[in-house]
Design an enzyme around this catalytic site. Structure first.
Site, PDB file in Angstrom:
ATOM      1  N   CYS A   1      73.026  46.949  -9.326  1.00 37.16           N
ATOM      2  CA  CYS A   1      72.363  47.369  -8.086  1.00 37.16           C
ATOM      3  C   CYS A   1      71.881  48.814  -8.155  1.00 37.16           C
ATOM      4  O   CYS A   1      70.930  49.185  -7.476  1.00 37.16           O
ATOM      5  CB  CYS A   1      73.325  47.296  -6.897  1.00 37.16           C
ATOM      6  SG  CYS A   1      74.042  45.709  -6.612  1.00 37.16           S
TER       7      CYS A   1
ATOM      8  N   HIS B   1      73.088  38.906  -2.650  1.00 38.55           N
ATOM      9  CA  HIS B   1      71.941  39.151  -3.525  1.00 38.55           C
ATOM     10  C   HIS B   1      72.168  38.384  -4.815  1.00 38.55           C
ATOM     11  O   HIS B   1      73.301  38.303  -5.300  1.00 38.55           O
ATOM     12  CB  HIS B   1      71.837  40.637  -3.903  1.00 38.55           C
ATOM     13  CG  HIS B   1      71.106  41.497  -2.916  1.00 38.55           C
ATOM     14  ND1 HIS B   1      71.482  42.794  -2.651  1.00 38.55           N
ATOM     15  CD2 HIS B   1      70.006  41.259  -2.146  1.00 38.55           C
ATOM     16  CE1 HIS B   1      70.652  43.321  -1.763  1.00 38.55           C
ATOM     17  NE2 HIS B   1      69.750  42.407  -1.434  1.00 38.55           N
TER      18      HIS B   1
HETATM   19  N1  ARG Z   1      74.557  48.029   0.985  1.00 37.57           N
HETATM   20  C1  ARG Z   1      73.509  47.472   0.215  1.00 37.57           C
HETATM   21  C2  ARG Z   1      72.960  46.258   0.928  1.00 37.57           C
HETATM   22  O1  ARG Z   1      73.715  45.525   1.492  1.00 37.57           O
HETATM   23  C3  ARG Z   1      73.959  47.120  -1.148  1.00 37.57           C
HETATM   24  C4  ARG Z   1      72.845  46.637  -2.022  1.00 37.57           C
HETATM   25  C5  ARG Z   1      73.298  46.191  -3.340  1.00 37.57           C
HETATM   26  N2  ARG Z   1      72.202  45.910  -4.164  1.00 37.57           N
HETATM   27  C6  ARG Z   1      72.047  44.848  -4.936  1.00 37.57           C
HETATM   28  N3  ARG Z   1      71.016  44.742  -5.675  1.00 37.57           N
HETATM   29  N4  ARG Z   1      72.912  43.838  -4.900  1.00 37.57           N
HETATM   30  O2  ARG Z   1      71.785  46.035   0.960  1.00 37.57           O
END
Ligand code: ARG
Length: 705
Positions: free
Chosen positions: A264, A168
């Site tokens: 996050c 991300h």
């Molecule tokens: N386990 C989640 C995923 O892989 C973690 C999300 C983390 N969020 C972020 N905005 N980076 O989607």
């Protein structure tokens, strides 16, 4: 609370690592402690609450990642673009977030199905509200960016993520107050790094090291001059403090196990709206068409992989699958690229695969005039071996003199517009050279399954071929040589001195004598060693009959060179009766033209060796014109030179003991090349034996008995 800044959070009541959708989750299923998670989350909650308003959304059973509210959507003013999760594991969160946004009076935009976008996890506003940075590559699709730009009326700058640990954008990128940027450059491709550098001056860029990146230092919540994160190295803290930021560390290790941290766990729902900022996205899209054995020949995979590898994105608009073995398929694909330059690069590669931009779109190629002799305009289109056509006055015009690594020059003649390949060095001032990629297509012969199988049968780049396989290829080549000879075709042999050292000289001589060779290309060495053998019985001083070095033999080749020099040419030496056998003797006797291209390591050279390499290239090019088959025998340098001049459609057979050479030469992405990994002397002896065995097609036709 000190400001009107608002965040959305979701308590970790149902948080756990239940599945693996990013590398951090691997090995962590059910390994996080709920109690510790709650404790860490609450600490973060209080730190933020002291500085902003925090709204809460009700946690839900069965969607453990809902704690990561950054992925709920992207908010600007009254508008929200709701996330469309890439992984089905998280898609269950969508209705809950939608409900919350609607209950708060937001206008919710929803992306088309199959167009993933993971909200503020992959889209971060410049803190001054000047533009939106949007990530793609893992979770969000590039094609979502133009819609976001339109709906939120902002400029979107697309950044491509390259490291799956930073899947991300908010895991490796964090815009800060006053135009600062905290980020981890290796997580992005070169284009994206350049874009970042264009927008953020060096004094505002805080590039962090891997050590901090893997502690999620970029996954920080920025409120005015405060930066809240899981952990930062002493060095990073110092750097941030030096430019006036207060760093608050708060452990979030339980959430790191799911691949998330401070940022996050929050979604900023108040972002500055700037009236003067308007929709803009550099993303370009084009529609291309492809036709052929798209599935069988793997063309469609190659095209789609190429688009993605080069930072683009695609949508298959339609695909008509040919149902019979021989029927071809056709496809229409929408290609998107983050910028004009990226689009041009993708298109030029797609053209090489035979893709055609929707024809009705372009009527004329673009060209620029040559201003300096021998130098093309910067953006000139570089040709390939494939037959090429260019758009002139809304019609396709064939390019002449097709070869790779040239420019295309268009000119007006009494018969209309013509186009032809010209080498850079031949360009003249005033020549009109095609630039860009618009209005150009290559015409690929549809490769059938049979042809490909034949190629795989022949192609043995992976290793030394078994004896039986070499025999099979030799049988096939012998048959082709016979056919070409009987039909008055043209075979060109490119040969290195190894042909002589491995005892292949007598066989090659025989091929020439019997009319199987119409031109011979080589360097100084093959001629020297061939004549050394003919005149003194050695090759590089080694007795070819006994296989042992002859005393003083290392001088032999110089004696030979000297003799030929005295006669002025190989042909003269033959005429004088000094040279009475061997490959070059046969060439002279049978009127088979040859060209010897010189090199820096040449002894002598022989009077016949062309030391002016531009002239040598021209000679080679002239001799391969009209060739049906080119037999490349153990000379990497000369063979590559020949490959560069040869258009698609000419059959290439490359024989070398080194698999790497064979792979390099036969991998022309076309069916016409066959590689044989074997000793070239052995190959030639098998070939001659096979040709001897072959009865003429005439005899075959007669009834047996
Ligand atoms: N386990 C989640 C995923 O892989 C973690 C999300 C983390 N969020 C972020 N905005 N980076 O989607």
């Amino acid at each position: 609370m000190t400001s009107e800044i608002r965040f959305l959070m979701c308590a970790p009541n149902h948080y756990d690592v239940d599945y693996v959708i990013n590398p951090w989750m691997e090995g962590n299923i059910h390994k996080s402690s709920r109690d510790r998670a709650v404790e860490q989350w609450e600490k973060l909650y209080h730190i933020i609450k002291e500085r902003a308003i925090v709204d809460l959304v009700q946690p839900q059973v069965g969607v453990p990642d809902m704690v990561f509210t950054a992925n709920a959507g992207l908010v600007l003013g009254e508008n929200v673009v709701l996330s469309r999760f890439y992984h089905k594991e998280r898609q269950g969160e969508e209705p809950f977030f939608k409900q919350w946004f609607e209950s708060q009076g937001y206008h919710v935009f929803e992306l088309p199905k199959d167009l993933p976008f993971e909200g503020a996890g992959d889209a971060l506003f410049d803190r001054e509200g000047r533009w939106l940075w949007a990530g793609y590559g893992f979770r969000s699709e590039l094609d979502s960016h133009p819609l976001i730009a339109k709906w939120l009326d902002v400029e979107v700058l697309s950044l491509r993520l390259m490291d799956e640990r930073f899947y991300h954008l908010d895991t490796c990128f964090c815009p800060l107050t006053d135009g600062y940027l905290l980020y981890y450059p290796p997580a992005f491709d070169a284009y994206s790094n350049r874009l970042i550098e264009l927008r953020v001056p060096p004094s505002r860029r805080i590039a962090i090291a891997e050590e901090d990146a893997v502690n999620f230092a970029c996954n920080a919540v920025n409120i005015d001059r405060t930066v809240i994160m899981n952990q930062a190295s002493a060095g990073l803290k110092q750097r941030l403090q030096a430019i006036g930021f207060e760093v608050i560390e708060t452990p979030l290790t339980e959430f790191l196990k799911a691949g998330g941290a401070a940022k996050c766990l929050t979604l900023r729902v108040t972002e500055p709206v700037r009236a003067e900022v308007h929709a803009n996205a550099a993303i370009e899209t084009r529609i291309i068409q492809m036709e052929g054995h798209l599935l069988d020949a793997g063309l469609i995979n190659r095209a789609l992989d190429l688009i993605v590898d080069m930072g683009g994105s695609f949508q298959v608009l339609n695909f008509n699958l040919g149902v019979q073995r021989q029927s071809t398929s056709s496809a229409e694909i929408k290609v998107s690229a983050p910028s004009h330059d990226a689009m041009e690069e993708i298109m030029s590669q797609l053209i090489d695969l035979g893709a055609v931009p929707r024809p009705q779109e372009i009527c004329d190629i673009n060209w620029e005039t040559v201003e300096m002799a021998g130098v093309a305009p910067d953006d000139f289109y570089v040709t390939t071996i494939y037959p090429t056509e260019v758009r002139v006055n809304c019609e396709w015009v064939k390019v002449h003199n097709q070869r790779m690594d040239a420019a295309i020059v268009v000119s007006n003649t009494p018969d209309g517009v013509t186009a032809r390949c010209k080498l850079l060095r031949d360009l003249q001032v005033g020549d009109r050279v095609i630039v860009g990629v618009e209005g150009i297509r290559t015409v690929r012969k549809a490769e059938s399954r049979e042809q490909r199988n034949a190629q795989e049968f022949g192609f043995m780049g992976a290793g030394v071929s078994s004896e039986r396989r070499v025999e099979l290829v030799v049988e096939q080549i012998a048959w082709e040589l016979r056919q070409i000879r009987d039909q008055g075709g043209k075979v060109v042999v490119v040969a290195g001195p190894v042909v002589i050292h491995t005892g292949g000289g007598e066989h090659l001589s025989k091929l020439i004598r019997e009319g199987y060779v119409q031109a011979l290309l080589g360097g100084n060495a093959i001629a020297v060693h061939d004549m050394e053998q003919a005149m003194l019985g050695t090759s590089l001083g080694v007795d070819m009959k006994r296989g042992v070095s002859v005393r003083g033999g290392h001088r032999h080749h110089l004696k030979v060179i000297n003799t030929i020099r005295r006669h002025g040419s190989i042909a003269n030496a033959v005429e004088a009766g000094v040279l009475t056998s061997g490959v070059f003797y046969e060439c002279v006797k049978n009127n088979v033209p040859f060209s010897l291209a010189g090199s820096i390591r040449d002894d002598g050279p022989l009077p016949d060796t062309q030391m002016n390499l531009v002239k040598a290239q021209e000679d080679y090019a002239r001799l391969i014109q009209g060739a049906d088959l080119i037999l490349m025998l153990s000379s990497m340098l000369h063979s590559i030179g020949v490959g560069n001049m040869t258009p698609a459609g000419v059959r290439l057979v490359c024989v070398d003991i080194n698999p790497a050479v064979v792979t390099k030469l036969s991998d022309r992405g076309s069916v016409e090349s066959v590689g044989v990994v074997t000793d070239v002397g052995l190959f030639l002896s098998l070939l001659v034996r096979q040709l001897d065995k072959l009865t003429s097609p005439y005899r075959l036709a007669q009834p047996v008995g």
